[in-house]
Enzyme design. Structure first.
Site, mmCIF file in Angstrom:
data_model
loop_
_atom_site.group_PDB
_atom_site.id
_atom_site.type_symbol
_atom_site.label_atom_id
_atom_site.label_comp_id
_atom_site.label_asym_id
_atom_site.label_seq_id
_atom_site.Cartn_x
_atom_site.Cartn_y
_atom_site.Cartn_z
ATOM 1 N N LYS A 116 6.234 7.127 10.066
ATOM 2 C CA LYS A 116 6.884 6.029 9.324
ATOM 3 C C LYS A 116 8.092 6.526 8.532
ATOM 4 C CE LYS A 116 3.190 4.692 6.964
ATOM 5 N NZ LYS A 116 2.092 5.558 7.439
ATOM 6 N N ARG B 273 -0.854 -2.248 2.830
ATOM 7 C CA ARG B 273 -1.911 -1.447 3.442
ATOM 8 C C ARG B 273 -3.240 -2.199 3.462
ATOM 9 N NH1 ARG B 273 0.697 3.880 2.359
ATOM 10 N NH2 ARG B 273 -0.449 5.494 3.479
ATOM 11 N N ARG C 261 2.263 19.199 8.671
ATOM 12 C CA ARG C 261 3.078 18.746 7.540
ATOM 13 C C ARG C 261 2.563 19.342 6.237
ATOM 14 N NH1 ARG C 261 3.601 12.436 6.447
ATOM 15 N NH2 ARG C 261 1.714 12.717 5.237
ATOM 16 N N ARG D 131 2.057 18.876 0.369
ATOM 17 C CA ARG D 131 1.477 17.643 -0.171
ATOM 18 C C ARG D 131 -0.018 17.824 -0.379
ATOM 19 N NH1 ARG D 131 3.295 11.953 2.448
ATOM 20 N NH2 ARG D 131 1.111 11.481 2.042
ATOM 21 N N ARG E 38 -8.244 9.638 4.798
ATOM 22 C CA ARG E 38 -7.096 8.717 4.899
ATOM 23 C C ARG E 38 -7.129 7.969 6.238
ATOM 24 N NH1 ARG E 38 -2.644 12.800 4.128
ATOM 25 N NH2 ARG E 38 -1.152 11.118 4.360
HETATM 26 P P1 AMP Z 1 1.937 7.714 2.124
HETATM 27 O O1 AMP Z 1 3.018 8.609 1.614
HETATM 28 O O2 AMP Z 1 2.442 6.364 2.541
HETATM 29 O O3 AMP Z 1 1.096 8.369 3.205
HETATM 30 O O4 AMP Z 1 0.942 7.433 0.895
HETATM 31 C C1 AMP Z 1 0.228 8.478 0.270
HETATM 32 C C2 AMP Z 1 -0.922 7.911 -0.535
HETATM 33 O O5 AMP Z 1 -0.416 7.033 -1.540
HETATM 34 C C3 AMP Z 1 -1.924 7.074 0.242
HETATM 35 O O6 AMP Z 1 -2.907 7.866 0.888
HETATM 36 C C4 AMP Z 1 -2.528 6.209 -0.864
HETATM 37 O O7 AMP Z 1 -3.436 6.958 -1.651
HETATM 38 C C5 AMP Z 1 -1.304 5.929 -1.736
HETATM 39 N N1 AMP Z 1 -0.621 4.687 -1.309
HETATM 40 C C6 AMP Z 1 0.625 4.592 -0.750
HETATM 41 N N2 AMP Z 1 0.933 3.310 -0.464
HETATM 42 C C7 AMP Z 1 -0.149 2.567 -0.843
HETATM 43 C C8 AMP Z 1 -0.464 1.191 -0.779
HETATM 44 N N3 AMP Z 1 0.377 0.282 -0.251
HETATM 45 N N4 AMP Z 1 -1.680 0.796 -1.270
HETATM 46 C C9 AMP Z 1 -2.544 1.662 -1.802
HETATM 47 N N5 AMP Z 1 -2.322 2.994 -1.867
HETATM 48 C C10 AMP Z 1 -1.134 3.455 -1.395
#
Ligand code: AMP
Length: 192
Positions: free
Chosen positions: A14, A90, A129, A135, A146
């Site tokens: 993404k 999400r 990654r 991270r 996740r």
């Molecule tokens: P990402 O960078 O999009 O993979 O997001 C990393 C983490 O941030 C996710 O595993 C969630 O813990 C949190 N997170 C990001 N976006 C959301 C969302 N829309 N709703 C809830 N948690 C989120």
């Protein structure tokens, strides 16, 4: 004006495809993951709360996440020209909230690009990654959680947006530029 949601499991690409899409269409990028990581880095109260969920691979509760997103939209006037939503929605609740937020601005989600990648490839990409990015949530235990969260809470959005006629499935394996070409070709039908 064009609002795009880029959708897919963790590790589906993404972020990478968002960067190319921003350049192509001049959209404002909102990555909720980045917004949250920034709150954590700045050691804010919200960041501390967010960290307690992120580090375990769980989602931030809907109400909190929706408020954070509304705040980003309101504090960035450039979002009025079109946004790429990366990592939001999400959950179905978040999708409904996004619909309302955009409706109150007389707009909507125009298209959802769903990057579809085989589960084993996702795990390989996320582990790689983690070695490069550092991270905290890119370790095997958290990655598995996740992916589980994705399957139970996020993947139902595919049907939600398919029912709205907005879901564009894109095979997310292969070269970055090849995937980008497929996205552009799929979106050309929406934009014209
Ligand atoms: P990402 O960078 O999009 O993979 O997001 C990393 C983490 O941030 C996710 O595993 C969630 O813990 C949190 N997170 C990001 N976006 C959301 C969302 N829309 N709703 C809830 N948690 C989120």
């Amino acid at each position: 004006m064009f609002n795009l949601v880029i959708f897919g499991a963790p590790g589906s690409g993404k972020g990478t495809q968002s960067e190319l899409l921003i350049e192509e269409y001049g959209l404002f990028h909102i990555s909720t993951g980045e917004v949250l990581r920034d709150l954590i880095a700045r050691k804010t109260e919200l960041g501390k709360i967010a960290d307690s969920y992120i580090s375990k691979g769980n989602l931030i509760p809907d109400e909190l996440m929706i408020n954070i997103l509304a705040d980003v939209l309101e504090s960035n006037p450039a979002t009025a020209n079109g946004v790429i939503f990366d990592g939001f929605p999400r959950t179905i609740n978040q999708a409904k909230a996004l619909k309302e937020m955009l409706a109150s601005r007389n707009t909507k989600v125009h298209a959802v690009v769903g990057l579809e990648v085989d589960e084993n490839e996702l795990i390989d990409r996320l582990i790689k990654r983690g070695q490069e990015s550092g991270r905290s949530d890119d370790n095997l235990e958290t990655i598995k959680q996740r992916l589980e969260v994705y399957h139970t809470q996020t993947s139902p959005l595919k049907e939600y947006y398919t029912a709205e006629g907005k879901y564009h499935a894109i095979e997310g394996s292969g070269s970055i530029s090849g995937i980008f070409e497929k996205i552009k070709s799929s979106l050309s039908k929406v934009r014209n």
